[in-house]
Motif scaffolding. Structure first.
Motif, short mmCIF file in Angstrom:
data_model
loop_
_atom_site.label_atom_id
_atom_site.label_comp_id
_atom_site.label_asym_id
_atom_site.label_seq_id
_atom_site.Cartn_x
_atom_site.Cartn_y
_atom_site.Cartn_z
N TYR A 27 0.85 -1.18 0.00
CA TYR A 27 0.00 0.00 0.00
C TYR A 27 0.89 1.23 0.00
O TYR A 27 2.04 1.17 0.42
CB TYR A 27 -0.88 0.05 1.26
N GLN A 28 0.34 2.35 -0.43
CA GLN A 28 1.01 3.63 -0.32
C GLN A 28 0.30 4.42 0.78
O GLN A 28 -0.92 4.57 0.72
CB GLN A 28 0.95 4.41 -1.64
N TYR A 35 -3.57 4.08 -0.11
CA TYR A 35 -3.87 3.78 -1.51
C TYR A 35 -3.37 2.39 -1.85
O TYR A 35 -2.29 1.98 -1.42
CB TYR A 35 -3.15 4.78 -2.44
N GLN A 36 -4.17 1.66 -2.64
CA GLN A 36 -3.75 0.35 -3.13
C GLN A 36 -3.58 0.47 -4.64
O GLN A 36 -4.51 0.88 -5.34
CB GLN A 36 -4.81 -0.70 -2.80
N PRO A 37 -2.39 0.16 -5.15
CA PRO A 37 -2.18 0.27 -6.60
C PRO A 37 -2.96 -0.78 -7.37
O PRO A 37 -3.13 -1.90 -6.90
CB PRO A 37 -0.67 0.08 -6.76
N TYR A 46 -4.33 4.38 -8.38
CA TYR A 46 -4.28 4.16 -6.93
C TYR A 46 -5.69 4.31 -6.38
O TYR A 46 -6.31 5.36 -6.52
CB TYR A 46 -3.34 5.16 -6.27
#
Length: 53
Positions: A27-28, A35-37, A46
């Protein structure tokens, strides 16, 4: 900056984000938003998600 809405899509993220791996998923984390790419062809989107546990 407004808070991110769960399920919304971002096409780029600020440089201050960090990568966090939870249960094998990367995750970011950008401030309080997660955010999940998702890959669509060769483009990365994202998706705003709840903080993983």
């Amino acid at each position: 900056m407004t808070s991110a809405v769960i399920g919304s899509i971002a096409y780029s993220l600020p440089p201050s984000c960090t990568t966090v791996v939870v249960n094998g998923i990367g995750y970011q984390q950008c401030d309080n938003a997660w955010y999940q790419p998702r890959y669509v062809g060769t483009t990365v989107q994202y998706i705003v998600v709840d903080a993983p546990r």
